[in-house]
Write a protein that holds these residues in place. Structure first.
Motif, PDB file in Angstrom:
ATOM      1  N   ARG A 260      11.124  24.962 -20.969  1.00 30.14           N
ATOM      2  CA  ARG A 260      10.623  26.100 -21.733  1.00 30.14           C
ATOM      3  C   ARG A 260      11.552  26.476 -22.879  1.00 30.14           C
ATOM      4  N   LYS A 261      12.793  25.983 -22.826  1.00 32.55           N
ATOM      5  CA  LYS A 261      13.700  26.205 -23.952  1.00 32.55           C
ATOM      6  C   LYS A 261      13.184  25.505 -25.198  1.00 32.55           C
ATOM      7  N   PHE A 262      12.411  24.420 -24.987  1.00 27.85           N
ATOM      8  CA  PHE A 262      11.835  23.705 -26.123  1.00 27.85           C
ATOM      9  C   PHE A 262      10.828  24.585 -26.853  1.00 27.85           C
ATOM     10  N   LEU A 263      10.097  25.411 -26.092  1.00 23.95           N
ATOM     11  CA  LEU A 263       9.159  26.339 -26.711  1.00 23.95           C
ATOM     12  C   LEU A 263       9.899  27.366 -27.567  1.00 23.95           C
ATOM     13  N   THR A 264      11.016  27.854 -27.041  1.00 26.68           N
ATOM     14  CA  THR A 264      11.834  28.788 -27.809  1.00 26.68           C
ATOM     15  C   THR A 264      12.373  28.117 -29.064  1.00 26.68           C
ATOM     16  N   PHE A 265      12.777  26.837 -28.914  1.00 29.28           N
ATOM     17  CA  PHE A 265      13.287  26.071 -30.049  1.00 29.28           C
ATOM     18  C   PHE A 265      12.206  25.906 -31.123  1.00 29.28           C
ATOM     19  N   ILE A 266      10.970  25.639 -30.692  1.00 23.17           N
ATOM     20  CA  ILE A 266       9.856  25.492 -31.631  1.00 23.17           C
ATOM     21  C   ILE A 266       9.687  26.758 -32.453  1.00 23.17           C
ATOM     22  N   ASN A 267       9.691  27.910 -31.777  1.00 23.84           N
ATOM     23  CA  ASN A 267       9.502  29.180 -32.482  1.00 23.84           C
ATOM     24  C   ASN A 267      10.654  29.482 -33.436  1.00 23.84           C
ATOM     25  N   GLU A 268      11.877  29.113 -33.036  1.00 21.79           N
ATOM     26  CA  GLU A 268      13.038  29.390 -33.871  1.00 21.79           C
ATOM     27  C   GLU A 268      13.047  28.527 -35.131  1.00 21.79           C
ATOM     28  N   GLN A 269      12.649  27.263 -34.987  1.00 24.24           N
ATOM     29  CA  GLN A 269      12.704  26.321 -36.095  1.00 24.24           C
ATOM     30  C   GLN A 269      11.473  26.381 -37.001  1.00 24.24           C
ATOM     31  N   ALA A 270      10.376  26.921 -36.490  1.00 22.38           N
ATOM     32  CA  ALA A 270       9.123  26.916 -37.250  1.00 22.38           C
ATOM     33  C   ALA A 270       9.196  27.870 -38.439  1.00 22.38           C
ATOM     34  N   ASN A 271       8.443  27.536 -39.465  1.00 22.20           N
ATOM     35  CA  ASN A 271       8.403  28.329 -40.696  1.00 22.20           C
ATOM     36  C   ASN A 271       7.429  29.501 -40.533  1.00 22.20           C
TER      37      ASN A 271
END
Length: 385
Positions: free
Chosen positions: A304-315
């Protein structure tokens, strides 16, 4: 045959650079100019390398100018003229932003939403003009699709529907393909692929009347293999291929088909923390004892950290994708494929042209690895017994 001298090549390249610079200045918001520049640079690089004669250099230069002129003339935007556009998934994210943008430009907008009483639908009603209509439209519900067709037909009548934008989609819980439950594979296919196909089939008679546009929002993950997105990527790949086939089949009706393959944009597609908890529990409940032991519960939970990573990196700025969508809806000659977003087109090119082994090496070297329990502790099974 005299060689294509370096002086002649420089003259032609300089003139071409001026033409390209002028085009970029005039059409700096026009999608596809990067692709055009790459094609022309490759063409002239090959010409210089082959040392063509002056005659063939002139022929190549003339063809390049004709190509640039033809391309740019097709980028002219058509007038709005009360054109009607239906956008699915208008509750939030890209679909929500597109509905507002199209309404501001004067289009008659039909915003298909999952919840017509939700905050997204209410905001559209409050902030947009009376031209915008909110439609209750769960794209997995045939009855709601049929009802939406009836309401749109009643309003557009003989004008038809100018454009259908299939935007609604789901991401699912990103983890290894072996761990994703079959229910999640089916959900992604039902929403991202079958839903878009069913909506398309339902509204095609109205698109034929207007000789309009079919625009499907896929994902760069539907072309570039991305770890942890087996269910999502597969459904988007199916949508991309469907769009390509329909582009050929619908051309005889005058309908143009485009696929938008965005990179990372911060939308609500990743879901909420409560949804992640539920999906994580579903994964754990469906795993066999052997798979659960090999991967380890901590490996599954850390995904689920990957989901957090997606939100952090997304524009968070949807401008690039909205501009491409607008181009696909309004341009005289829209592109077949768009890849808005940071590095999206670069990854598209790498996946398309690099040898598989080289591309896989690049992907692996850029991934931070969290290893399953059995790979971190090689003899874990024996130790456990």
């Amino acid at each position: 045959m005299s060689p294509f001298s370096s002086e002649t090549a420089c003259i032609f390249l300089a003139v071409l650079a001026v033409l390209g610079g002028t085009a970029l200045c005039k059409y700096n918001k026009c999608p596809g100019l990067v692709q055009l520049a790459i094609c022309l640079a490759s063409l002239w690089g090959g010409a210089c390398w082959l040392s063509l004669s002056l005659f063939w250099g002139l022929v190549l230069f003339s063809l390049s100018c004709l190509f640039v002129y033809t391309y740019l003339s097709g980028q002219e935007l058509l007038p709005v003229d009360e054109k009607a556009v239906l956008v699915t998934g208008g509750d939030s994210g890209i679909g929500h932003a597109l509905c507002k943008y199209l309404d501001k430009l004067g289009f008659t907008v039909f915003a298909g939403v999952l919840n017509e009483k939700g905050p997204g639908a209410e905001e559209l009603r409050k902030t947009c003009s009376p031209r915008l209509s909110v439609l209750q439209m769960n794209i997995t519900d045939p009855e709601q699709i049929k009802d939406a067709v009836s309401k749109v037909t009643e309003k557009v009548q003989d004008r038809g529907l100018w454009a259908l934008v299939n935007n609604a989609g789901v991401l699912g819980f990103p983890t290894d393909g072996e761990l994703i439950p079959m229910t999640e594979y089916r959900r992604c296919m039902t929403v991202n692929f079958f839903g878009a196909v069913e909506v398309t089939k339902a509204f095609l008679p109205l698109l034929r009347k207007s000789k309009g546009r079919l625009v499907n929002i896929s994902s760069i993950g539907g072309w570039v293999p991305m770890e942890k997105l087996a269910a999502y990527g597969s459904s988007k790949a199916a949508l991309t291929m469907f769009s390509s086939v329909m582009r050929h089949e619908l051309s005889k009706w005058g309908i143009k088909v485009s696929v938008i393959q965005p990179g990372g944009f911060r939308t609500s597609i990743a879901g909420t923390s409560d949804m992640w908890d539920k999906m994580e529990k579903d994964i754990m409940d469906h795993l066999s004892a052997e798979v659960k032991e090999d991967y380890g519960q901590e490996y599954i939970q850390v995904q689920r950290k990957f989901l957090t990573f997606i939100n952090e990196q997304a524009n968070p700025d949807f401008t690039p994708v909205v501009q491409d969508l607008m181009h696909a809806v309004s341009a005289k000659s829209p592109l077949a494929f768009y890849a808005p977003g940071k590095f999206a087109y670069l990854w598209f090119c790498l996946a398309s042209f690099l040898p598989t082994g080289v591309f896989d090496y690049i992907r692996i070297s850029n991934m931070k690895k969290c290893m399953p329990r059995a790979l971190r502790v090689p003899n874990s099974k024996n130790k456990a017994t």
